[in-house]
Design a protein around this motif. Sequence first.
Motif, PDB file in Angstrom:
ATOM      1  N   ALA A  81       0.830  -1.204   0.000  1.00  0.00           N
ATOM      2  CA  ALA A  81       0.000   0.000   0.000  1.00  0.00           C
ATOM      3  C   ALA A  81       0.865   1.254   0.000  1.00  0.00           C
ATOM      4  O   ALA A  81       1.935   1.285   0.598  1.00  0.00           O
ATOM      5  N   VAL A  82       0.389   2.249  -0.714  1.00  0.00           N
ATOM      6  CA  VAL A  82       1.008   3.565  -0.665  1.00  0.00           C
ATOM      7  C   VAL A  82      -0.039   4.508  -0.079  1.00  0.00           C
ATOM      8  O   VAL A  82      -1.123   4.667  -0.638  1.00  0.00           O
ATOM      9  N   VAL A  83       0.265   5.086   1.078  1.00  0.00           N
ATOM     10  CA  VAL A  83      -0.680   5.989   1.719  1.00  0.00           C
ATOM     11  C   VAL A  83      -0.282   7.422   1.380  1.00  0.00           C
ATOM     12  O   VAL A  83       0.853   7.831   1.612  1.00  0.00           O
ATOM     13  N   VAL A  84      -1.214   8.145   0.773  1.00  0.00           N
ATOM     14  CA  VAL A  84      -0.944   9.540   0.401  1.00  0.00           C
ATOM     15  C   VAL A  84      -1.542  10.438   1.469  1.00  0.00           C
ATOM     16  O   VAL A  84      -2.685  10.242   1.895  1.00  0.00           O
ATOM     17  N   THR A  85      -0.775  11.418   1.924  1.00  0.00           N
ATOM     18  CA  THR A  85      -1.333  12.371   2.869  1.00  0.00           C
ATOM     19  C   THR A  85      -0.765  13.748   2.581  1.00  0.00           C
ATOM     20  O   THR A  85       0.271  13.874   1.947  1.00  0.00           O
ATOM     21  N   THR A  86      -1.491  14.764   2.991  1.00  0.00           N
ATOM     22  CA  THR A  86      -0.946  16.121   2.933  1.00  0.00           C
ATOM     23  C   THR A  86      -0.562  16.512   4.350  1.00  0.00           C
ATOM     24  O   THR A  86      -1.032  15.898   5.303  1.00  0.00           O
ATOM     25  N   PRO A  87       0.305  17.506   4.508  1.00  0.00           N
ATOM     26  CA  PRO A  87       0.736  17.834   5.884  1.00  0.00           C
ATOM     27  C   PRO A  87      -0.322  18.612   6.659  1.00  0.00           C
ATOM     28  O   PRO A  87      -0.041  19.684   7.176  1.00  0.00           O
ATOM     29  N   GLU A  88      -1.524  18.090   6.715  1.00  0.00           N
ATOM     30  CA  GLU A  88      -2.586  18.719   7.494  1.00  0.00           C
ATOM     31  C   GLU A  88      -3.088  17.722   8.525  1.00  0.00           C
ATOM     32  O   GLU A  88      -3.110  16.524   8.267  1.00  0.00           O
ATOM     33  N   ARG A 113       2.008  17.726  -1.501  1.00  0.00           N
ATOM     34  CA  ARG A 113       1.720  19.155  -1.373  1.00  0.00           C
ATOM     35  C   ARG A 113       2.452  19.834  -0.230  1.00  0.00           C
ATOM     36  O   ARG A 113       1.868  20.584   0.544  1.00  0.00           O
ATOM     37  N   ILE A 114       3.715  19.523  -0.100  1.00  0.00           N
ATOM     38  CA  ILE A 114       4.538  20.234   0.888  1.00  0.00           C
ATOM     39  C   ILE A 114       4.869  21.616   0.320  1.00  0.00           C
ATOM     40  O   ILE A 114       5.268  21.733  -0.833  1.00  0.00           O
ATOM     41  N   LYS A 115       4.652  22.638   1.129  1.00  0.00           N
ATOM     42  CA  LYS A 115       5.074  23.982   0.723  1.00  0.00           C
ATOM     43  C   LYS A 115       6.289  24.330   1.561  1.00  0.00           C
ATOM     44  O   LYS A 115       6.177  24.625   2.748  1.00  0.00           O
ATOM     45  N   ILE A 116       7.438  24.306   0.899  1.00  0.00           N
ATOM     46  CA  ILE A 116       8.695  24.372   1.640  1.00  0.00           C
ATOM     47  C   ILE A 116       8.861  25.708   2.367  1.00  0.00           C
ATOM     48  O   ILE A 116       9.414  25.764   3.462  1.00  0.00           O
ATOM     49  N   ASP A 117       8.329  26.772   1.777  1.00  0.00           N
ATOM     50  CA  ASP A 117       8.450  28.078   2.438  1.00  0.00           C
ATOM     51  C   ASP A 117       7.650  28.113   3.737  1.00  0.00           C
ATOM     52  O   ASP A 117       8.114  28.662   4.741  1.00  0.00           O
ATOM     53  N   MET A 118       6.458  27.512   3.695  1.00  0.00           N
ATOM     54  CA  MET A 118       5.637  27.472   4.910  1.00  0.00           C
ATOM     55  C   MET A 118       6.278  26.601   5.975  1.00  0.00           C
ATOM     56  O   MET A 118       6.225  26.908   7.159  1.00  0.00           O
ATOM     57  N   VAL A 119       6.893  25.501   5.540  1.00  0.00           N
ATOM     58  CA  VAL A 119       7.569  24.621   6.502  1.00  0.00           C
ATOM     59  C   VAL A 119       8.687  25.383   7.194  1.00  0.00           C
ATOM     60  O   VAL A 119       8.862  25.320   8.406  1.00  0.00           O
ATOM     61  N   LYS A 120       9.441  26.147   6.393  1.00  0.00           N
ATOM     62  CA  LYS A 120      10.562  26.895   6.960  1.00  0.00           C
ATOM     63  C   LYS A 120      10.078  27.926   7.977  1.00  0.00           C
ATOM     64  O   LYS A 120      10.723  28.170   8.988  1.00  0.00           O
ATOM     65  N   ASP A 162       4.908  27.175   9.724  1.00  0.00           N
ATOM     66  CA  ASP A 162       3.451  27.202   9.623  1.00  0.00           C
ATOM     67  C   ASP A 162       2.886  25.905   9.077  1.00  0.00           C
ATOM     68  O   ASP A 162       1.687  25.697   9.053  1.00  0.00           O
ATOM     69  N   MET A 163       3.766  25.029   8.588  1.00  0.00           N
ATOM     70  CA  MET A 163       3.295  23.759   8.035  1.00  0.00           C
ATOM     71  C   MET A 163       4.169  22.641   8.589  1.00  0.00           C
ATOM     72  O   MET A 163       5.350  22.849   8.852  1.00  0.00           O
ATOM     73  N   MET A 164       3.561  21.486   8.762  1.00  0.00           N
ATOM     74  CA  MET A 164       4.325  20.338   9.230  1.00  0.00           C
ATOM     75  C   MET A 164       5.337  19.907   8.181  1.00  0.00           C
ATOM     76  O   MET A 164       5.025  19.920   6.993  1.00  0.00           O
TER      77      MET A 164
END
Lengths: 259, 338
Positions: A138-145, A173-180, A183-185
């Motif tokens: 299985a491949v589980v897809v998730t977004t960092p929410e 859908r990782i937004k690298i700027d938000m992670v930095k 604001d995002m996991m």
Amino acid sequence: MGEVIVVTSGKGGVGKTTTTANIGTGLAMLGKSVLMIDMDIGLRNLDVVLGLENRIVYNLVDVIEENCRIGQALIKVKGYDHFYLLASSQSRDKTAVNPDQMKRLTELLKTQFDYIILDCPAGIEQGFKNAIAGADRAVVVTTPEVSAIRDADRIIGLLNANNIKKTELIVNRIKIDMVKKGDMMSADDVVEILAVDLLGIVPDDENIVISTNKGEPLVGNGTKAGKAYENICKRITGEDVPLMNLSKKGLLGNLFKKN
Amino acid sequence: MEKNVVLSKTAEGFSLYIKEDLTFEQVKEEIRNLFDGYSSFFRGQTLLIQLKGRVLDEHELLVCNNICEYYTQARIIIDDRESQNTEVKKAIVEENKATKSKLEDNDNVNSEASLETLEAIDSVESVEVIETVEASKAENYESDKLQQSVETVSEEIPVLRDEPYVNEQAEDNVELNEPEIKGYLSDFITEENNDDNVPAIDDNTENSVFDFCMKNAEIFKGCLRSGQQLSSDKSILYIGNVNPGAILYAKGSIYVLGSLKGSAFAGQGGNTNAFVYASEMEPSQIQISDIVAMSEANTMKWLKSRRNKVYKDTIAYISGDNIVLDSLSQSLNEIKTI
């Protein structure tokens, strides 16, 4: 003997179908024989993402109900030798198929293909049960929410309970700027919570929207997301590819960074 | 020259003479020296020690008690009053007989291990060997912690109560000590509970509640995920993370060696002595007996950078009518005094 991979997520809208289309295309590019099956009976869209909507004559339910031979229902994707789609029915619903039938079908098709990729519908009801019945992996897809991760956690639990031996994670859908900015996991945060192997990280990319509308998967077209899917495909085949550096800047960016 | 600390045998047990003019630091040091190396001699017994000489206050007494227990591996009852209920003494003598015979049975198994570990191993014979090892590791870890508690006990850690806690000690630490869990308990409190704030001593319980719980724990390992539930008629020792949306039910206590982000329902069926331990305490709900406490919604707590308020090595237990969160070192003392 091929491998049956189910792409699932629990929550809807995290990118299962896009991931399926891109993984399928990527594996076909690597020279594998690949079959994609859309398990979302009643709400089919894998065919749209691949630009094959107009070519559907028979579908999964027809195969299950033996209205046609399997070969008639497989739609060949142009440009590849062994790359097929088995579309789902738009007029029926999930109860048209049961897990035993799916298991028998995948057992049969496994002998013909290297990889069979199942696009699982959202939720954990009949459609999910059908999709995981014949899956080896299985491949589980998730977004960092948080919501997507909570559902992914539940799904991983169900996959373990149903004896799927290998479960891997794609953080989409990782937004690298938000992670930095904090604001995002980050992918690490997600992996820490879900405690499964990471198959890859896909950055948020506008090109995905363009490619979906065009009906052409973006794997191999030079975009960042395309590159990420390429790496994921290589990892699926067992190759050891390091995670790509998402924060890499252009030449100018590097120059400014030094000063 | 007169010795600072003298231990002598009396009819009921021992008497410990502490010189009047010692500081508490010196007292601790002397007691440590006195009992160091006596573990094989006193192990598993219950000792009654009467204090003479220097007067210790309640807090100092507790610290001394812990030091003694750590070095002797025995249950120590330090009595600073001259008049002691004779019934208690009688009970202790009988208990000693019982534990001695138990020890003799166990001695051939492992002479080095503490009584607690032995009992834990006894109770989980059916579990895989690896898991038993884990359990005894956990046990050792706890006793390490106990030693630490001796050192850090003087720092009062605020407990979390129904009403907002006011920190009087350190203004700059207010944020750190802010209550994360509040009990919404008023609906659940009955008249009986109000009458009796101090938990009654149950004569049938083992040496300590902790001891009792280890003996009766079921051990699980893995990662408990959203939607999954575990229940046990005994206590639960869970090795791994309990993710949000997962629930643990136990008639006894719950120990999580990992992070507890889901819910833990301990003391199902009315055991108010039950408690919940987690190495990382971020639960969504904790229920002990019929008292429920729930976390405040803490937005963005999933971000590592914002997760500085994680409670490490924390115990949740009932104090009065509330569930309180407390650091392990502090609460172990709390539980021992029950």
